[in-house]
Design an enzyme around this catalytic site. Structure first.
Site, PDB file in Angstrom:
ATOM      1  N   SER A   2     -14.857  19.874  27.908  1.00  0.00           N
ATOM      2  CA  SER A   2     -13.726  19.737  26.984  1.00  0.00           C
ATOM      3  C   SER A   2     -12.237  20.170  27.867  1.00  0.00           C
ATOM      4  O   SER A   2     -12.337  21.099  28.905  1.00  0.00           O
ATOM      5  CB  SER A   2     -13.600  20.949  25.995  1.00  0.00           C
ATOM      6  OG  SER A   2     -13.628  22.148  25.979  1.00  0.00           O
TER       7      SER A   2
ATOM      8  N   GLY B 174      -9.698  27.923  14.233  1.00  0.00           N
ATOM      9  CA  GLY B 174      -9.412  29.231  13.554  1.00  0.00           C
ATOM     10  C   GLY B 174      -8.457  29.217  12.598  1.00  0.00           C
ATOM     11  O   GLY B 174      -8.067  30.069  11.908  1.00  0.00           O
TER      12      GLY B 174
ATOM     13  N   ASP C  60     -16.452  19.576   4.311  1.00  0.00           N
ATOM     14  CA  ASP C  60     -15.481  19.582   5.490  1.00  0.00           C
ATOM     15  C   ASP C  60     -15.912  18.106   6.134  1.00  0.00           C
ATOM     16  O   ASP C  60     -14.930  17.502   6.621  1.00  0.00           O
ATOM     17  CB  ASP C  60     -15.873  20.758   6.450  1.00  0.00           C
ATOM     18  CG  ASP C  60     -14.917  22.131   5.930  1.00  0.00           C
ATOM     19  OD1 ASP C  60     -14.374  22.018   5.027  1.00  0.00           O
ATOM     20  OD2 ASP C  60     -15.509  23.027   6.715  1.00  0.00           O
TER      21      ASP C  60
END
Length: 404
Positions: A76, A145, A195
């Site tokens: 990533s 977050g 979600d």
């Protein structure tokens, strides 16, 4: 997402900033999935209730190359290192850190489709036993977050990519259940299905009205633009972790409340059952249950109000939702309360915390003409309180997961 402390095998590299810098396979495609904001309906999803999320114009994008072996490798833009695991050795005990969101999807597909035969979706699961390995590069502009479900964005981007590359004939609701299984068992976060459903089913300028028991989903026109309204996200930058602490406790409280009320799920109760619940349950469990029952009612009322009166009339429902999360479910924090109160006092139609709680973000539905004033007031209020400076930005309802 959390930083990896993974037990799967890992090949270290430094300084890679792209797929090409991390891997030597050829790119075969890119897929993206959005984060989400939940307009209303918090902690109702794992209680088989109702939710009203919207996919937002912040995406996780994955770039994929096909390998000639059975390795699944992932890297990533936000963490040095390449993590790898064999498709023949997928085991949740060998997954940890952020890479578990990727590997967990492959594992959950195996679990859902089965090792042999044909699954209920009509897909030949033999595809999974012969599927090629993949190199996956992850990049994202969904804040981590912040309560905007950066985790589901990764899961859903990976899920649609694997579906395409492994030629799986499955539905979007099925992939939502795959994402939930991965998050529950591979990551260890006891979340519901909201979600993933929002990230997979979202539509531009709309919200997804989801019945988490039947998984029936309906796209609801929001009408924010026509009403000259914008949805502001106030990221308090107070980080939270769903896999630990209060989130788990709240779920246990809900299960206890349902059991002591003699039902399989709090979905089987309504606000008319609250007087009996007050007699049966201890005070804390009663307040947890009261939040879920009243929040379910608020979701239904919000959908009805959007249809009958438009978005300018839903403010009181947003405000009441925050009060319930603050007082009954006790998942807010002082920074979230300050963000909500400041937005309400500076012209917001309504405001509430959003997401699992214990940090993350608040949302405020504001007239476009008041956006700058609300932003300035929130920044000033946080500075005066000595809190870390929040990040405030507008989001717009967007399409769900897709090949780019």
């Amino acid at each position: 997402m959390t930083s990896p402390s993974s037990s799967e095998s890992s090949a270290s590299f430094e300084g890679a900033t792209s797929f090409e810098g991390a891997f030597d396979t050829a790119v075969v495609g890119r897929w993206a999935a959005p984060g989400r904001v939940n307009l209303i309906g918090e902690h109702t999803d794992y209680n088989d209730g109702f939710v009203l999320p919207l996919a937002i114009d912040r995406d996780t994008t994955i770039t994929v190359g096909v390998r000639d072996d059975r390795l699944l490798r992932v890297a990533s833009s936000f963490e040095a290192g390449v993590h790898e695991i064999s498709l023949d050795d997928l085991d949740t005990t060998q997954m940890s850190g952020w890479s578990a969101y990727v590997f967990g999807i492959a594992w959950a597909l195996q679990q859902k489709l089965g090792a042999q035969g044909t699954d209920a979706q009509g897909s030949d699961s033999q595809e999974l036993t012969t599927a090629a390995g993949l190199d996956i590069w992850v990049d994202s502009d969904v804040p981590v977050g912040a309560g905007l479900s950066s985790s589901a964005a990764i899961e859903c981007a990976v899920a649609v990519a694997l579906t395409d590359l492994w030629h799986l004939d499955v539905t979007r609701p099925f992939l939502a259940s795959v994402g939930q299984l991965a998050e529950n068992d591979a990551v260890g976060a006891p979340t519901g299905i909201m979600d993933q459903s929002a990230s997979l089913l979202g539509r531009a300028d709309s919200a997804v009205f989801l019945d988490c028991r039947s998984l029936d989903a309906e796209v609801i026109d929001l009408g924010f633009s026509a009403a000259s309204l914008e949805l502001l996200v106030i990221d308090t930058r107070v980080e939270h972790a769903h896999a630990t602490g209060g989130y788990v406790d709240r779920r246990v409280s809900c299960e206890r409340g349902a059991r002591e009320m003699g039902v399989s799920s709090l979905r089987d109760l309504d606000v008319d059952d609250l007087p009996r619940a007050a007699e049966v349950l201890d005070d804390e469990t009663f307040r947890r249950v009261r939040h879920i029952l009243t929040e379910n009612r608020r979701v239904l009322d919000t959908v009805r109000t959007l249809r009958e009166k438009g978005p300018g009339a839903i403010g009181a429902l947003l405000d009441a939702s925050h009060a319930s999360m603050r007082d009954d479910f006790e998942i807010s924090v002082p920074e979230l309360d300050l963000a909500v109160a400041t937005a309400q006092a500076t012209g917001a139609v309504g405001a509430r915390m959003t997401g699992g709680g214990f940090g993350g973000s608040a949302i405020a539905l504001v007239p476009t003409t008041a956006r700058d004033a609300v932003t300035a007031a929130v920044l000033a209020a946080f500075a005066a309180a000595g809190y870390r400076e929040p990040t405030v930005f507008a989001v717009h309802a967007a399409d769900g997961a897709r090949r780019v």
